[in-house]
Design an enzyme around this catalytic site. Structure first.
Site, mmCIF file in Angstrom:
data_model
loop_
_atom_site.group_PDB
_atom_site.id
_atom_site.type_symbol
_atom_site.label_atom_id
_atom_site.label_comp_id
_atom_site.label_asym_id
_atom_site.label_seq_id
_atom_site.Cartn_x
_atom_site.Cartn_y
_atom_site.Cartn_z
ATOM 1 N N VAL A 183 1.819 65.951 21.697
ATOM 2 C CA VAL A 183 2.331 66.827 22.759
ATOM 3 C C VAL A 183 3.839 66.672 22.991
ATOM 4 C CG1 VAL A 183 0.148 67.113 24.000
ATOM 5 C CG2 VAL A 183 1.669 65.195 24.604
ATOM 6 N N SER A 219 -0.577 62.075 39.519
ATOM 7 C CA SER A 219 -1.299 60.867 39.924
ATOM 8 C C SER A 219 -0.976 60.636 41.398
ATOM 9 C CB SER A 219 -0.815 59.664 39.102
ATOM 10 O OG SER A 219 -1.150 58.444 39.757
ATOM 11 N N TYR A 233 6.299 55.024 35.211
ATOM 12 C CA TYR A 233 5.106 55.869 35.304
ATOM 13 C C TYR A 233 5.169 56.751 36.559
ATOM 14 C CZ TYR A 233 0.107 57.046 35.383
ATOM 15 O OH TYR A 233 -1.096 57.720 35.405
ATOM 16 N N LYS A 239 5.061 60.975 37.086
ATOM 17 C CA LYS A 239 4.024 61.701 37.820
ATOM 18 C C LYS A 239 4.617 62.475 39.006
ATOM 19 C CE LYS A 239 0.814 60.600 34.962
ATOM 20 N NZ LYS A 239 0.288 61.640 34.033
ATOM 21 N N ILE A 299 -9.019 55.421 38.172
ATOM 22 C CA ILE A 299 -10.222 55.923 37.517
ATOM 23 C C ILE A 299 -10.515 54.993 36.340
ATOM 24 C CG2 ILE A 299 -11.287 57.931 36.409
ATOM 25 C CD1 ILE A 299 -10.204 58.563 39.257
HETATM 26 P P1 NAD Z 1 -6.802 57.587 28.188
HETATM 27 O O1 NAD Z 1 -5.851 56.623 27.581
HETATM 28 O O2 NAD Z 1 -8.242 57.220 28.260
HETATM 29 O O3 NAD Z 1 -6.659 59.005 27.483
HETATM 30 C C1 NAD Z 1 -5.409 59.571 27.211
HETATM 31 C C2 NAD Z 1 -5.453 60.272 25.867
HETATM 32 O O4 NAD Z 1 -4.178 60.890 25.624
HETATM 33 C C3 NAD Z 1 -5.728 59.324 24.689
HETATM 34 O O5 NAD Z 1 -6.828 59.782 23.936
HETATM 35 C C4 NAD Z 1 -4.435 59.381 23.878
HETATM 36 O O6 NAD Z 1 -4.645 59.257 22.468
HETATM 37 C C5 NAD Z 1 -3.905 60.755 24.234
HETATM 38 N N1 NAD Z 1 -2.470 60.867 23.985
HETATM 39 C C6 NAD Z 1 -1.514 59.938 24.273
HETATM 40 N N2 NAD Z 1 -0.309 60.359 23.831
HETATM 41 C C7 NAD Z 1 -0.513 61.585 23.271
HETATM 42 C C8 NAD Z 1 0.337 62.503 22.613
HETATM 43 N N3 NAD Z 1 1.641 62.252 22.460
HETATM 44 N N4 NAD Z 1 -0.178 63.661 22.147
HETATM 45 C C9 NAD Z 1 -1.512 63.914 22.287
HETATM 46 N N5 NAD Z 1 -2.382 63.056 22.870
HETATM 47 C C10 NAD Z 1 -1.878 61.899 23.359
HETATM 48 O O7 NAD Z 1 -6.229 57.866 29.670
HETATM 49 P P2 NAD Z 1 -6.883 58.474 30.998
HETATM 50 O O8 NAD Z 1 -7.034 57.383 31.973
HETATM 51 O O9 NAD Z 1 -8.022 59.360 30.691
HETATM 52 O O10 NAD Z 1 -5.638 59.321 31.515
HETATM 53 C C11 NAD Z 1 -5.513 60.704 31.299
HETATM 54 C C12 NAD Z 1 -4.403 61.227 32.204
HETATM 55 O O11 NAD Z 1 -4.728 60.934 33.568
HETATM 56 C C13 NAD Z 1 -3.035 60.576 31.952
HETATM 57 O O12 NAD Z 1 -2.028 61.565 32.110
HETATM 58 C C14 NAD Z 1 -2.927 59.545 33.060
HETATM 59 O O13 NAD Z 1 -1.593 59.260 33.386
HETATM 60 C C15 NAD Z 1 -3.627 60.283 34.181
HETATM 61 N N6 NAD Z 1 -4.132 59.419 35.247
HETATM 62 C C16 NAD Z 1 -5.030 58.434 34.975
HETATM 63 C C17 NAD Z 1 -5.485 57.634 36.017
HETATM 64 C C18 NAD Z 1 -6.466 56.536 35.783
HETATM 65 O O14 NAD Z 1 -6.641 55.708 36.696
HETATM 66 N N7 NAD Z 1 -7.123 56.481 34.632
HETATM 67 C C19 NAD Z 1 -5.005 57.842 37.321
HETATM 68 C C20 NAD Z 1 -4.097 58.867 37.559
HETATM 69 C C21 NAD Z 1 -3.657 59.664 36.509
#
Ligand code: NAD
Length: 257
Positions: free
Chosen positions: A63, A141, A154, A158, A187
């Site tokens: 991305v 977030s 981070y 966000k 999460i």
């Molecule tokens: P995760 O690491 O389980 O999944 C993220 C996915 O994004 C991975 O499969 C990774 O390979 C992919 N990715 C990373 N860089 C990429 C790139 N350059 N191009 C394409 N794909 C790419 O993470 P998650 O916890 O499911 O988080 C998903 C989103 O939610 C993120 O933006 C994260 O910041 C946000 N978020 C997560 C939480 C949490 O507590 N888990 C809280 C708030 C926000």
């Protein structure tokens, strides 16, 4: 079937929240384009959707890379002719005190978490404008609204995504395109499990600390965020525009806010 026949692109849907959303959207009748950097994980998501009788295709793309994103969007348009929903979900974490962060590490978090929202939006929007229809969901977030220790890079990304969401909404409302943001709390996904393992000697203690800052007794699950994404993706939210949707167990508006 709240997304019957809608064409949906979810970035980073090989894991965590993106994967859970892809599975839910497919159950709701969407044709899901699973995107990830990691081909093995992306294909696993597609296999799970197909085994459950849904429709999905995997496209590997980074991305942060314009030609990679442009080519992904071209492939989707060639196959389906439109994109109804874009979920800009891919993201990475950034941890550390600001004065200890290496400039390269700072740039990487900015790149994936901000440029990674800009580029898919840039290439998908012309197709949504043409159809005068679309819903874009940007992954922010709850950290955009509160201070949390050792997350300067981070949190910056966000906060930027939340600001970008509002500006995008103003610009694209005239084309019947809605742009909203999701603000999850903690999460339990591979992203957080990995962070807990690498940053704390005692992950169980760390989880207890995370729970203390929310009102809910449980940490969030990817499915909780997927349900919120479903609402924003579907016509059920047709009057919701430029909004932050908190899915945080009460962190932001709870006792510690
Ligand atoms: P995760 O690491 O389980 O999944 C993220 C996915 O994004 C991975 O499969 C990774 O390979 C992919 N990715 C990373 N860089 C990429 C790139 N350059 N191009 C394409 N794909 C790419 O993470 P998650 O916890 O499911 O988080 C998903 C989103 O939610 C993120 O933006 C994260 O910041 C946000 N978020 C997560 C939480 C949490 O507590 N888990 C809280 C708030 C926000």
């Amino acid at each position: 079937m709240r997304l019957q026949d809608k064409v949906v692109l979810i970035t980073g849907s090989g894991s965590g929240i993106g994967k859970s959303t892809a599975l839910l959207f497919a159950r709701e009748g969407a044709k899901v384009v699973v995107n990830d950097l990691n081909a093995e994980h992306g294909n696993e998501t597609v296999n799970e959707i197909e085994s459950a009788g849904g429709e999905a295709v995997f496209i590997q793309a980074d991305v942060t890379d314009p030609s990679s994103v442009a080519s992904m969007v071209e492939q989707i348009i060639a196959k389906y002719g439109r994109i109804d929903v874009l979920f800009n979900n891919a993201g990475i974490s950034g941890v550390g005190l600001l004065h200890e962060i290496e400039p390269e590490a700072w740039d990487k978090v900015m790149n994936v978490n901000i440029r990674g929202v800009f580029l898919p939006s840039k290439y998908v929007l012309p197709h949504m404008i043409e159809k005068r229809n679309g819903s874009i969901i940007n992954m922010s977030s709850c950290i955009a609204e509160i201070g949390l220790a050792r997350r300067a890079s981070y949190a910056t990304t966000k906060g930027a995504v939340l600001a970008l969401t509002k500006s995008m909404q103003v610009d694209y409302a005239q084309y019947n395109i809605r742009v909203n943001a999701l603000l999850p709390g903690t999460i339990l996904t591979p992203f957080v499990e990995n962070y807990l393992k690498t940053s704390y000697d005692n992950p169980a203690e760390a989880i207890a600390g995370l729970k203390k800052r929310q009102l809910s007794e449980e940490l969030g699950r990817p499915e909780d965020v997927a349900q919120a994404a479903l609402f924003l993706a579907s016509d059920d939210s047709k009057f919701v525009m430029g909004s932050p949707l908190y899915v945080d167990g009460g962190v932001v508006f709870g006792k510690n806010a």
